[in-house]
Design a protein around this motif. Structure first.
Motif, mmCIF file in Angstrom:
data_model
loop_
_atom_site.group_PDB
_atom_site.id
_atom_site.type_symbol
_atom_site.label_atom_id
_atom_site.label_comp_id
_atom_site.label_asym_id
_atom_site.label_seq_id
_atom_site.Cartn_x
_atom_site.Cartn_y
_atom_site.Cartn_z
ATOM 1 N N ILE A 68 17.302 -21.864 41.883
ATOM 2 C CA ILE A 68 17.902 -22.338 40.643
ATOM 3 C C ILE A 68 17.045 -21.966 39.440
ATOM 4 N N ASN A 69 15.753 -22.285 39.500
ATOM 5 C CA ASN A 69 14.907 -22.048 38.334
ATOM 6 C C ASN A 69 14.556 -20.581 38.122
ATOM 7 N N THR A 70 14.475 -19.804 39.169
ATOM 8 C CA THR A 70 14.045 -18.421 39.018
ATOM 9 C C THR A 70 15.217 -17.450 39.034
ATOM 10 N N CYS A 71 15.999 -17.481 40.090
ATOM 11 C CA CYS A 71 17.068 -16.496 40.233
ATOM 12 C C CYS A 71 18.178 -16.690 39.198
ATOM 13 N N VAL A 72 18.566 -17.921 38.956
ATOM 14 C CA VAL A 72 19.620 -18.158 37.964
ATOM 15 C C VAL A 72 19.143 -17.752 36.580
ATOM 16 N N GLN A 73 17.904 -18.095 36.240
ATOM 17 C CA GLN A 73 17.360 -17.702 34.936
ATOM 18 C C GLN A 73 17.294 -16.174 34.811
ATOM 19 N N ALA A 74 16.885 -15.506 35.879
ATOM 20 C CA ALA A 74 16.817 -14.035 35.846
ATOM 21 C C ALA A 74 18.213 -13.444 35.697
ATOM 22 N N GLY A 75 19.177 -14.009 36.398
ATOM 23 C CA GLY A 75 20.557 -13.529 36.270
ATOM 24 C C GLY A 75 21.103 -13.715 34.861
ATOM 25 N N LEU A 76 20.839 -14.870 34.266
ATOM 26 C CA LEU A 76 21.283 -15.106 32.888
ATOM 27 C C LEU A 76 20.605 -14.148 31.914
ATOM 28 N N LEU A 77 19.325 -13.920 32.118
ATOM 29 C CA LEU A 77 18.595 -12.996 31.254
ATOM 30 C C LEU A 77 19.137 -11.579 31.393
ATOM 31 N N LEU A 78 19.445 -11.160 32.602
ATOM 32 C CA LEU A 78 20.008 -9.827 32.834
ATOM 33 C C LEU A 78 21.381 -9.699 32.185
ATOM 34 N N ALA A 79 22.236 -10.698 32.419
ATOM 35 C CA ALA A 79 23.573 -10.651 31.821
ATOM 36 C C ALA A 79 23.488 -10.672 30.297
ATOM 37 N N GLY A 80 22.592 -11.499 29.768
ATOM 38 C CA GLY A 80 22.408 -11.561 28.321
ATOM 39 C C GLY A 80 21.905 -10.253 27.747
ATOM 40 N N THR A 81 20.990 -9.604 28.466
ATOM 41 C CA THR A 81 20.460 -8.317 28.005
ATOM 42 C C THR A 81 21.561 -7.263 27.968
ATOM 43 N N VAL A 82 22.402 -7.245 28.986
ATOM 44 C CA VAL A 82 23.520 -6.299 29.014
ATOM 45 C C VAL A 82 24.465 -6.584 27.849
ATOM 46 N N MET A 83 24.748 -7.840 27.590
ATOM 47 C CA MET A 83 25.653 -8.191 26.481
ATOM 48 C C MET A 83 25.040 -7.831 25.133
ATOM 49 N N ILE A 84 23.718 -7.979 24.997
ATOM 50 C CA ILE A 84 23.046 -7.589 23.747
ATOM 51 C C ILE A 84 23.127 -6.084 23.555
ATOM 52 N N MET A 85 22.914 -5.323 24.625
ATOM 53 C CA MET A 85 22.958 -3.861 24.533
ATOM 54 C C MET A 85 24.360 -3.368 24.165
ATOM 55 N N ARG A 86 25.379 -4.109 24.590
ATOM 56 C CA ARG A 86 26.755 -3.720 24.265
ATOM 57 C C ARG A 86 27.220 -4.287 22.922
ATOM 58 N N GLY A 87 26.364 -5.070 22.273
ATOM 59 C CA GLY A 87 26.699 -5.613 20.963
ATOM 60 C C GLY A 87 27.601 -6.840 21.017
ATOM 61 N N ARG A 88 27.739 -7.467 22.149
ATOM 62 C CA ARG A 88 28.626 -8.628 22.276
ATOM 63 C C ARG A 88 27.883 -9.945 22.096
ATOM 64 N N LEU A 89 26.552 -9.876 21.995
ATOM 65 C CA LEU A 89 25.739 -11.082 21.878
ATOM 66 C C LEU A 89 24.507 -10.750 21.055
ATOM 67 N N SER A 90 24.054 -11.702 20.269
ATOM 68 C CA SER A 90 22.829 -11.481 19.501
ATOM 69 C C SER A 90 21.643 -12.061 20.276
ATOM 70 N N PRO A 91 20.471 -11.503 20.086
ATOM 71 C CA PRO A 91 19.291 -12.032 20.782
ATOM 72 C C PRO A 91 19.014 -13.505 20.493
ATOM 73 N N GLU A 92 19.339 -13.924 19.250
ATOM 74 C CA GLU A 92 19.104 -15.329 18.883
ATOM 75 C C GLU A 92 19.969 -16.286 19.716
ATOM 76 N N VAL A 93 21.206 -15.880 19.975
ATOM 77 C CA VAL A 93 22.114 -16.719 20.765
ATOM 78 C C VAL A 93 21.618 -16.792 22.219
ATOM 79 N N LEU A 94 21.178 -15.663 22.750
ATOM 80 C CA LEU A 94 20.648 -15.657 24.114
ATOM 81 C C LEU A 94 19.411 -16.537 24.213
ATOM 82 N N LEU A 95 18.539 -16.434 23.241
ATOM 83 C CA LEU A 95 17.335 -17.251 23.246
ATOM 84 C C LEU A 95 17.679 -18.739 23.139
ATOM 85 N N ALA A 96 18.643 -19.088 22.331
ATOM 86 C CA ALA A 96 19.057 -20.483 22.191
ATOM 87 C C ALA A 96 19.700 -20.983 23.500
#
Length: 98
Positions: A68-96
């Motif tokens: 839960i603490n490691t794999c889920v966080q890594a998955g969210l970070l990966l998905a967020g990074t992909v969304m940031i690269m595609r312009g669908r999410l801002s880094p500030e929103v992912l960080l929040a």
């Protein structure tokens, strides 16, 4: 879990049998043997229960802490990074969100 329940059932059956035939047990002086038999059965239940608790503790530690603490966080970070690269999410929103 079934083994622990069976061990407790065996101990309870031994105690109940002794109480049901208490006059016979007392007449033949079998108190010591019955106490020893019950003690062995309750010790078996205790050992099995401790073993089960160790297994559950390890399982929940591994699942809760690692997955839960490691794999889920890594998955969210990966998905967020992909969304940031595609312009669908801002880094500030992912960080929040994290």
């Amino acid at each position: 879990a079934a083994e622990v329940k069976d061990a407790l059932a065996d101990a309870n059956a031994a105690a109940q049998e002794t109480f049901a035939c208490v006059r016979t047990v007392l007449a033949f002086g079998g108190e010591g043997g019955r106490v020893a038999a019950y003690g062995e059965k309750i010790q078996r239940h205790y050992r099995l229960n401790v073993r089960q608790l160790y297994a559950q503790g390890f399982y929940y530690m591994a699942i809760s802490t690692f997955l839960i603490n490691t794999c889920v966080q890594a998955g969210l970070l990966l998905a967020g990074t992909v969304m940031i690269m595609r312009g669908r999410l801002s880094p500030e929103v992912l960080l929040a969100f994290m």
